[in-house]
Write a protein that holds these residues in place. Structure first.
Motif, PDB file in Angstrom:
ATOM      1  N   THR A  88      -3.969  43.999 -65.967  1.00 50.80           N
ATOM      2  CA  THR A  88      -4.047  42.713 -65.275  1.00 50.80           C
ATOM      3  C   THR A  88      -2.807  41.879 -65.556  1.00 50.80           C
ATOM      4  N   ALA A  89      -2.497  40.981 -64.628  1.00 50.84           N
ATOM      5  CA  ALA A  89      -1.393  40.050 -64.827  1.00 50.84           C
ATOM      6  C   ALA A  89      -1.747  38.721 -64.164  1.00 50.84           C
ATOM      7  N   ALA A  90      -1.333  37.646 -64.793  1.00 51.46           N
ATOM      8  CA  ALA A  90      -1.679  36.312 -64.319  1.00 51.46           C
ATOM      9  C   ALA A  90      -0.475  35.630 -63.674  1.00 51.46           C
ATOM     10  N   VAL A  91      -0.706  35.129 -62.451  1.00 54.50           N
ATOM     11  CA  VAL A  91       0.281  34.247 -61.834  1.00 54.50           C
ATOM     12  C   VAL A  91      -0.232  32.827 -62.062  1.00 54.50           C
ATOM     13  N   ILE A  92       0.280  32.208 -63.092  1.00 52.66           N
ATOM     14  CA  ILE A  92      -0.186  30.880 -63.487  1.00 52.66           C
ATOM     15  C   ILE A  92       0.775  29.836 -62.929  1.00 52.66           C
ATOM     16  N   ARG A  93       0.260  28.980 -62.046  1.00 55.74           N
ATOM     17  CA  ARG A  93       1.137  28.013 -61.387  1.00 55.74           C
ATOM     18  C   ARG A  93       0.805  26.595 -61.833  1.00 55.74           C
ATOM     19  N   LYS A  94       1.854  25.821 -61.989  1.00 51.99           N
ATOM     20  CA  LYS A  94       1.686  24.428 -62.385  1.00 51.99           C
ATOM     21  C   LYS A  94       2.870  23.634 -61.865  1.00 51.99           C
ATOM     22  N   ALA A  95       2.572  22.610 -61.098  1.00 48.79           N
ATOM     23  CA  ALA A  95       3.629  21.712 -60.586  1.00 48.79           C
ATOM     24  C   ALA A  95       4.747  22.490 -59.894  1.00 48.79           C
ATOM     25  N   GLY A  96       4.365  23.457 -59.084  1.00 54.24           N
ATOM     26  CA  GLY A  96       5.359  24.204 -58.318  1.00 54.24           C
ATOM     27  C   GLY A  96       6.111  25.248 -59.124  1.00 54.24           C
ATOM     28  N   LYS A  97       5.727  25.403 -60.379  1.00 49.48           N
ATOM     29  CA  LYS A  97       6.395  26.418 -61.200  1.00 49.48           C
ATOM     30  C   LYS A  97       5.423  27.510 -61.625  1.00 49.48           C
ATOM     31  N   VAL A 135       9.142  28.531 -64.338  1.00 48.34           N
ATOM     32  CA  VAL A 135      10.282  28.596 -63.424  1.00 48.34           C
ATOM     33  C   VAL A 135       9.845  28.389 -61.978  1.00 48.34           C
ATOM     34  N   LYS A 136      10.771  27.872 -61.185  1.00 46.44           N
ATOM     35  CA  LYS A 136      10.542  27.754 -59.746  1.00 46.44           C
ATOM     36  C   LYS A 136      10.605  29.144 -59.124  1.00 46.44           C
ATOM     37  N   PRO A 137       9.885  29.328 -58.022  1.00 40.58           N
ATOM     38  CA  PRO A 137       9.863  30.645 -57.384  1.00 40.58           C
ATOM     39  C   PRO A 137      11.255  31.205 -57.112  1.00 40.58           C
ATOM     40  N   GLU A 138      12.153  30.342 -56.639  1.00 38.19           N
ATOM     41  CA  GLU A 138      13.483  30.841 -56.293  1.00 38.19           C
ATOM     42  C   GLU A 138      14.310  31.192 -57.526  1.00 38.19           C
ATOM     43  N   GLU A 139      13.835  30.763 -58.690  1.00 37.17           N
ATOM     44  CA  GLU A 139      14.565  31.088 -59.921  1.00 37.17           C
ATOM     45  C   GLU A 139      14.156  32.445 -60.492  1.00 37.17           C
ATOM     46  N   LEU A 140      13.091  33.003 -59.935  1.00 36.24           N
ATOM     47  CA  LEU A 140      12.602  34.270 -60.474  1.00 36.24           C
ATOM     48  C   LEU A 140      13.663  35.360 -60.393  1.00 36.24           C
ATOM     49  N   ASN A 141      14.545  35.231 -59.410  1.00 30.31           N
ATOM     50  CA  ASN A 141      15.561  36.272 -59.237  1.00 30.31           C
ATOM     51  C   ASN A 141      16.644  36.242 -60.306  1.00 30.31           C
ATOM     52  N   HIS A 142      16.639  35.199 -61.123  1.00 32.19           N
ATOM     53  CA  HIS A 142      17.632  35.160 -62.190  1.00 32.19           C
ATOM     54  C   HIS A 142      17.217  35.992 -63.391  1.00 32.19           C
TER      55      HIS A 142
END
Length: 365
Positions: A234-243, A331-338
């Motif tokens: 399992t893996a969690a996509v935990i979102r908070k304030a757009g991050k 991190v912001k979604p667009e920062e995931l690529n870093h």
DNA sequence: AATACGGGGGT
DNA sequence: ACCCCAGTATT
């Protein structure tokens, strides 16, 4: 004189006419040989090529690599697998800077002490970059020599390894050992293939014992592969304030140093939701609410397979502590690529960001 | 001697 | 599905 001397000149002639134009063949500096050899460990030429070009662009010499942060090196390695290679290469560059004045050593005993450099890679660096007569024994050479000398004992026995190293050393000429080693590997990569020996086109056909006996396709002998277990993870996509929360794996072990969505392996009798809550508490010391299932990804590693079950989650309680992780970040979604992620998590990220923004999901308990 | 360690492509 | 790849480090 043995009945079938090794046809060195025939091999050399064939290589001169048939060698591929590969990026690491245009640059025989010890550093280039080193980087390419590490990348090519258990990795096909086609897969390594692009990585090699980008890597050399980013880290053109030992100094540049030693100076770079590990994150950047891992990012350059992302998708290539066996990430310990990248860690060792980076550590090795720092060791070369520290202990050898930035110059890659030209003797076996020092090379072998550099992390990630074993007997074969040391042989490659010594022969290809320094023109010193040391053998290489990679998968190609093992196959070619097993067939030429008709070595029928299983490849993964230490006795067989000794025999093959002895043969690799015995056939190695004093003059231009580097190009000879390359030729042997190239033959294994282009002609003497695992399931197609290509004897009709082979420059070694004259003396090849396996061709004479007609059982080249049976060689080399390998022990039957073990069955590979499957796990649900399992893996969690935990979102908070757009991050989104991402965590960094420990430096040792599987996918060492890579970033991922936190989670872990399901235990017997456990629901996926319970598994996820447990893993997050164990690794981060926080409690989460498990929401909607998101994406399921099937993925194969070298010695097991997984189905990765991801869920949208919310951080419910507690402050994050780095228990089973090296680091964490919102991190912001667009920062995931870093960041460098494993393949399975990359698939999740693709889906997560494929509309240019995170898809809306109701956030409920 | 056996196992851990990725990912991709060929068959 | 299974095989294999320019192997090394650890147990």
């Amino acid at each position: 004189m043995p009945p079938h001397p090794f046809p060195t000149e025939k091999l050399r002639d064939w290589f001169r006419k048939n060698k591929r134009d590969l990026p690491w063949r245009r640059d025989r500096r010890p550093y280039s040989v080193w980087v390419s050899e590490i990348m090519l460990q258990q990795t096909r030429v086609d897969q390594a090529e692009g990585y090699y070009r980008r890597f050399m662009e980013l880290f053109p010499d030992v100094g540049a690599l030693a100076q770079a942060p590990l994150d950047q090196v891992l990012k350059a390695w992302e998708g290539l697998g066996y990430y310990r290679r990248a860690l060792h290469l980076h550590q090795g560059a720092r060791l070369v800077r520290q202990d050898h004045g930035g110059e890659i050593p030209s003797d076996y005993n020092r090379l072998i002490q550099i992390p990630g450099i074993g007997r074969s890679t040391a042989g490659a660096i010594l022969s290809l970059a320094f023109n010193r007569p040391f053998p290489i024994l990679d998968g190609n050479v093992k196959r070619v020599l097993s067939r030429f000398y008709h070595i029928t004992r299983p490849l993964d026995q230490s006795e067989t390894g000794k025999t093959l190293w002895q043969k690799a050393a015995a056939v190695l000429p004093e003059k231009k050992p580097g190009s000879f080693n390359e030729a042997l590997m190239e033959l294994g990569a282009l002609i003497c293939l695992p399931k197609d020996p290509g004897c009709a086109r082979c420059p070694l056909r004259k003396g090849c014992q396996a061709r004479i006996k007609g059982d080249a396709t049976e060689l080399p002998v390998k022990k039957p592969a073990k069955k590979i277990p499957h796990f649900d993870v399992t893996a969690a996509v935990i979102r908070k304030a757009g991050k989104i929360l991402i965590t960094r794996r420990p430096e040792k072990g599987l996918l060492g140093g890579l970033w991922e969505f936190p989670g872990g392996k399901q235990q017997p009798g456990e629901t996926l939701e319970a598994c996820l809550k447990r893993e997050i508490t164990e690794e981060l010391a926080i409690e989460i609410t498990v929401g909607e299932p998101f994406l399921q990804v099937r993925h194969a590693y070298s010695h097991f397979k997984i189905t990765l079950h991801t869920f949208f989650c919310r951080h419910r309680k507690g402050r994050i502590q780095k228990i089973g992780i090296q680091d964490y970040r919102w991190v912001k979604p667009e920062e995931l690529n870093h960041y460098a992620f494993p393949r399975a998590d990359r698939r999740v990220i693709e889906r997560l960001t494929e509309h240019g923004h995170l898809p809306f999901r109701p956030q409920r308990g």
